[in-house]
Write a protein that holds these residues in place. Structure first.
Motif, PDB file in Angstrom:
ATOM      1  N   GLU A   1       0.758  -1.208   0.090  1.00  0.00           N
ATOM      2  CA  GLU A   1      -0.055  -0.018   0.117  1.00  0.00           C
ATOM      3  C   GLU A   1       0.883   1.047  -0.123  1.00  0.00           C
ATOM      4  N   CYS A   2       2.137   1.298   0.440  1.00  0.00           N
ATOM      5  CA  CYS A   2       2.924   2.454   0.394  1.00  0.00           C
ATOM      6  C   CYS A   2       3.149   3.020  -0.874  1.00  0.00           C
ATOM      7  N   ILE A   3       2.886   4.368  -0.894  1.00  0.00           N
ATOM      8  CA  ILE A   3       3.176   4.993  -2.218  1.00  0.00           C
ATOM      9  C   ILE A   3       4.505   5.690  -2.038  1.00  0.00           C
ATOM     10  N   ASP A   4       5.522   5.433  -1.267  1.00  0.00           N
ATOM     11  CA  ASP A   4       6.793   6.194  -1.297  1.00  0.00           C
ATOM     12  C   ASP A   4       6.634   7.688  -1.448  1.00  0.00           C
ATOM     13  N   CYS A   5       5.854   8.183  -0.302  1.00  0.00           N
ATOM     14  CA  CYS A   5       5.866   9.704  -0.380  1.00  0.00           C
ATOM     15  C   CYS A   5       6.569  10.483   0.684  1.00  0.00           C
ATOM     16  N   ASP A   6       7.131   9.546   1.438  1.00  0.00           N
ATOM     17  CA  ASP A   6       7.956  10.178   2.370  1.00  0.00           C
ATOM     18  C   ASP A   6       7.524  11.044   3.624  1.00  0.00           C
ATOM     19  N   ALA A   7       6.385  10.981   3.673  1.00  0.00           N
ATOM     20  CA  ALA A   7       5.566  12.153   4.876  1.00  0.00           C
ATOM     21  C   ALA A   7       5.883  11.209   6.146  1.00  0.00           C
ATOM     22  N   CYS A   8       5.926   9.769   6.312  1.00  0.00           N
ATOM     23  CA  CYS A   8       6.159   9.220   7.508  1.00  0.00           C
ATOM     24  C   CYS A   8       7.503   9.404   8.007  1.00  0.00           C
ATOM     25  N   VAL A   9       8.535   9.607   7.123  1.00  0.00           N
ATOM     26  CA  VAL A   9       9.858   9.655   7.680  1.00  0.00           C
ATOM     27  C   VAL A   9      10.065  10.888   8.319  1.00  0.00           C
ATOM     28  N   GLU A  10       9.311  12.077   7.730  1.00  0.00           N
ATOM     29  CA  GLU A  10       9.748  13.513   8.395  1.00  0.00           C
ATOM     30  C   GLU A  10       8.905  13.422   9.619  1.00  0.00           C
ATOM     31  N   ALA A  11       7.649  12.760   9.939  1.00  0.00           N
ATOM     32  CA  ALA A  11       6.913  12.665  11.095  1.00  0.00           C
ATOM     33  C   ALA A  11       7.468  11.882  12.232  1.00  0.00           C
ATOM     34  N   CYS A  12       8.260  10.772  11.891  1.00  0.00           N
ATOM     35  CA  CYS A  12       8.785  10.221  12.980  1.00  0.00           C
ATOM     36  C   CYS A  12       9.820  10.702  13.706  1.00  0.00           C
ATOM     37  N   PRO A  13       9.595  10.959  15.179  1.00  0.00           N
ATOM     38  CA  PRO A  13      10.325  11.623  16.014  1.00  0.00           C
ATOM     39  C   PRO A  13      11.396  10.825  16.540  1.00  0.00           C
ATOM     40  N   VAL A  14      11.531   9.495  16.293  1.00  0.00           N
ATOM     41  CA  VAL A  14      12.732   8.708  16.567  1.00  0.00           C
ATOM     42  C   VAL A  14      13.574   8.180  15.647  1.00  0.00           C
ATOM     43  N   ASP A  15      13.346   8.774  14.437  1.00  0.00           N
ATOM     44  CA  ASP A  15      14.107   8.251  13.162  1.00  0.00           C
ATOM     45  C   ASP A  15      14.215   6.541  12.845  1.00  0.00           C
ATOM     46  N   ALA A  16      12.962   6.013  12.948  1.00  0.00           N
ATOM     47  CA  ALA A  16      12.710   4.586  12.915  1.00  0.00           C
ATOM     48  C   ALA A  16      12.370   4.127  11.401  1.00  0.00           C
ATOM     49  N   ILE A  17      12.267   5.427  10.440  1.00  0.00           N
ATOM     50  CA  ILE A  17      11.746   5.004   9.149  1.00  0.00           C
ATOM     51  C   ILE A  17      12.691   5.324   7.950  1.00  0.00           C
ATOM     52  N   TYR A  18      12.878   4.503   7.173  1.00  0.00           N
ATOM     53  CA  TYR A  18      13.760   4.483   6.154  1.00  0.00           C
ATOM     54  C   TYR A  18      13.273   3.811   4.797  1.00  0.00           C
ATOM     55  N   ALA A  19      13.703   4.476   3.694  1.00  0.00           N
ATOM     56  CA  ALA A  19      13.235   3.809   2.420  1.00  0.00           C
ATOM     57  C   ALA A  19      13.780   2.700   2.370  1.00  0.00           C
ATOM     58  N   GLU A  20      13.226   1.510   1.766  1.00  0.00           N
ATOM     59  CA  GLU A  20      13.620   0.031   1.808  1.00  0.00           C
ATOM     60  C   GLU A  20      14.992  -0.170   1.252  1.00  0.00           C
ATOM     61  N   ASP A  21      15.527   0.738   0.310  1.00  0.00           N
ATOM     62  CA  ASP A  21      16.867   0.544  -0.211  1.00  0.00           C
ATOM     63  C   ASP A  21      17.971   1.244   0.646  1.00  0.00           C
ATOM     64  N   ALA A  22      17.527   1.896   1.820  1.00  0.00           N
ATOM     65  CA  ALA A  22      18.452   2.686   2.752  1.00  0.00           C
ATOM     66  C   ALA A  22      18.498   2.175   3.928  1.00  0.00           C
ATOM     67  N   VAL A  23      17.630   0.965   4.232  1.00  0.00           N
ATOM     68  CA  VAL A  23      17.613   0.564   5.484  1.00  0.00           C
ATOM     69  C   VAL A  23      19.210   0.081   6.085  1.00  0.00           C
ATOM     70  N   PRO A  24      19.639   0.551   7.159  1.00  0.00           N
ATOM     71  CA  PRO A  24      20.854   0.226   7.768  1.00  0.00           C
ATOM     72  C   PRO A  24      21.105  -1.209   7.881  1.00  0.00           C
ATOM     73  N   GLU A  25      22.204  -1.672   7.617  1.00  0.00           N
ATOM     74  CA  GLU A  25      22.669  -3.350   7.441  1.00  0.00           C
ATOM     75  C   GLU A  25      22.172  -3.924   8.709  1.00  0.00           C
ATOM     76  N   ASP A  26      22.429  -3.356   9.832  1.00  0.00           N
ATOM     77  CA  ASP A  26      21.830  -4.063  10.935  1.00  0.00           C
ATOM     78  C   ASP A  26      20.430  -3.921  11.206  1.00  0.00           C
ATOM     79  N   GLU A  27      19.652  -3.450  10.519  1.00  0.00           N
ATOM     80  CA  GLU A  27      18.231  -3.524  10.634  1.00  0.00           C
ATOM     81  C   GLU A  27      17.646  -4.015   9.299  1.00  0.00           C
TER      82      GLU A  27
END
Length: 91
Positions: A47-73
């Motif tokens: 369902e995700c449309i890759d709009c980036d709105a959630c990234v900006e709203a997250c106060p704990v920096d928990a959200i990444y684009a799938e191709d940018a998820v850190p190795e340990d995550e």
């Protein structure tokens, strides 16, 4: 591509991301019964449309684009998707 919620959300579940998502693809929301028992929030990769709105709203920096998820995550890519699969907690 989709966005992925990672371990920084565990125990936090701020839910600011659910308020800004234009396609309502982040669950459980605070008004859903499973919110209290859920360890974290999850993004539906279908369902995700890759709009980036959630990234900006997250106060704990928990959200990444799938191709940018850190190795340990990386495992959180599958964890988010599994939540929405038949038999998953969000299905």
């Amino acid at each position: 591509m989709t966005y992925v919620i990672t371990s920084n959300c565990i125990g936090t579940k701020d839910a600011s991301c659910t308020e800004v998502c234009p396609v309502d693809c982040i669950h459980p929301t605070p008004d859903e019964p499973e919110f209290e028992s859920a360890e974290m929030l999850y993004i539906d990769p279908e369902e995700c449309i890759d709009c980036d709105a959630c990234v900006e709203a997250c106060p704990v920096d928990a959200i990444y684009a799938e191709d940018a998820v850190p190795e340990d995550e990386q495992q959180y890519i599958a964890i988010n998707a599994a939540y929405y699969q038949p038999g998953g907690a969000g299905a």
